[in-house]
Design a protein around this motif. Sequence first.
Motif, PDB file in Angstrom:
ATOM      1  N   SER A  49      82.987   2.324 194.466  1.00  0.00           N
ATOM      2  CA  SER A  49      83.898   2.724 193.406  1.00  0.00           C
ATOM      3  C   SER A  49      85.051   3.527 193.993  1.00  0.00           C
ATOM      4  CB  SER A  49      83.161   3.568 192.366  1.00  0.00           C
ATOM      5  OG  SER A  49      82.733   4.776 192.962  1.00  0.00           O
ATOM      6  N   GLN A  61      79.883   7.134 190.130  1.00  0.00           N
ATOM      7  CA  GLN A  61      80.265   6.502 191.379  1.00  0.00           C
ATOM      8  C   GLN A  61      79.223   5.453 191.764  1.00  0.00           C
ATOM      9  OE1 GLN A  61      81.692   9.463 194.372  1.00  0.00           O
ATOM     10  NE2 GLN A  61      80.942  10.986 192.907  1.00  0.00           N
ATOM     11  N   ASP A  93      81.268   2.372 185.756  1.00  0.00           N
ATOM     12  CA  ASP A  93      82.617   2.940 185.717  1.00  0.00           C
ATOM     13  C   ASP A  93      82.916   3.549 184.352  1.00  0.00           C
ATOM     14  OD1 ASP A  93      85.283   3.178 187.128  1.00  0.00           O
ATOM     15  OD2 ASP A  93      85.907   2.030 185.366  1.00  0.00           O
ATOM     16  N   THR A 142      88.202  -0.557 192.936  1.00  0.00           N
ATOM     17  CA  THR A 142      87.002  -0.844 193.733  1.00  0.00           C
ATOM     18  C   THR A 142      87.417  -1.326 195.120  1.00  0.00           C
ATOM     19  OG1 THR A 142      85.713  -1.426 191.767  1.00  0.00           O
ATOM     20  CG2 THR A 142      84.901  -2.236 193.880  1.00  0.00           C
TER      21      THR A 142
END
Length: 344
Positions: free
Chosen positions: A341, A260, A255, A316
């Motif tokens: 994600s 992703q 992240d 998430t």
Amino acid sequence: MNQSTLTYPAPRTELTGQQLISHAGLSILGGLLNALDFRALCEDRFSQFVPTTATHRPGKILADLTLMLAAGGEQACDVDLLRTNPGLFGPVASEATVSRFMHRIKDMPDAFTHGYQTMSRTLRTKLWAAAGPRNPAKRASKRTPLILDIDATLIQAHSDKQGATGTYKGGYGFAPLIVTADYGTGNGTGETLEILLRPGNKGANSAKDHIEALSQALAVLPDDFYDTDGVLVGEKLLVRTDSAGASREFLNHLDSLGIQFSTSYSLPVVKERQIQWISEKKYWEPAIDQHGKPLRDVWVVDATAVMKLKDYPPGTRIYVRQNPCIPGQRPPCSTRTGIGSPRS
């Protein structure tokens, strides 16, 4: 010193039906290395690993080892496969010369790693650009990212080797962590970007190893994945792993890079009970494949509101998929859980 910029001779090819040459098909790979100016690139990156006046230059040594592996060889001494055809492969270094080259690499591993990564990035940029509209880097975007798969595998060793240990499956050998690029359906099978060598007793769910393997893989991606300041454009990538890669440390690292992710997720027993709360069919949606086509009798549900994720990247999501029973299986049938994600 030989001043030729070619890695291999460029012999004329004629179909005469006579004098068959063993391993002649390797000339295609040799021609590719010539087209990429492989010899000059290696001279720039690895000249410090050979004496200034050495006849056998690093580009030719590395190219010979590459062709040897393509021909089915398994160790450095197998370059003898090429030595029998000097007209096709040129002069081939002796085993002693190759051994001294490898020994110098062992003494300067960081210098070799830097040279290898920058060379690989340059070569991959050229090769992918030559693919035109099939260039994976050009097709990559936030909506259609290039997928990087990370997975560990077990390799058996039949004798005592450096780093070989007992594995969790009762075998003996190694457990490398491999990063591969998936070109997508219809665009080829993809390619290996990084193999992180590890002993056989190494855990599959090591966040440190996942981060290291990914970092090495990102370093060899083409220039199209970096902006003009050399910063990674993470949104053009999606990392996909099994549950071993679902650690908080690794996913928060992804992240931070803007990458992703989509991983499997092992449910604790307590959360398995929570799934039973989502029993009404109205909460579930028919599942579709990567092409948008519905899958028969497969359902998915966004269970984020029911099963809270703590200390994962903000946004998430956790998804549960219900698969149909296979012949002979009694309900409840298999349930698979994954997290993704907010960008994916």
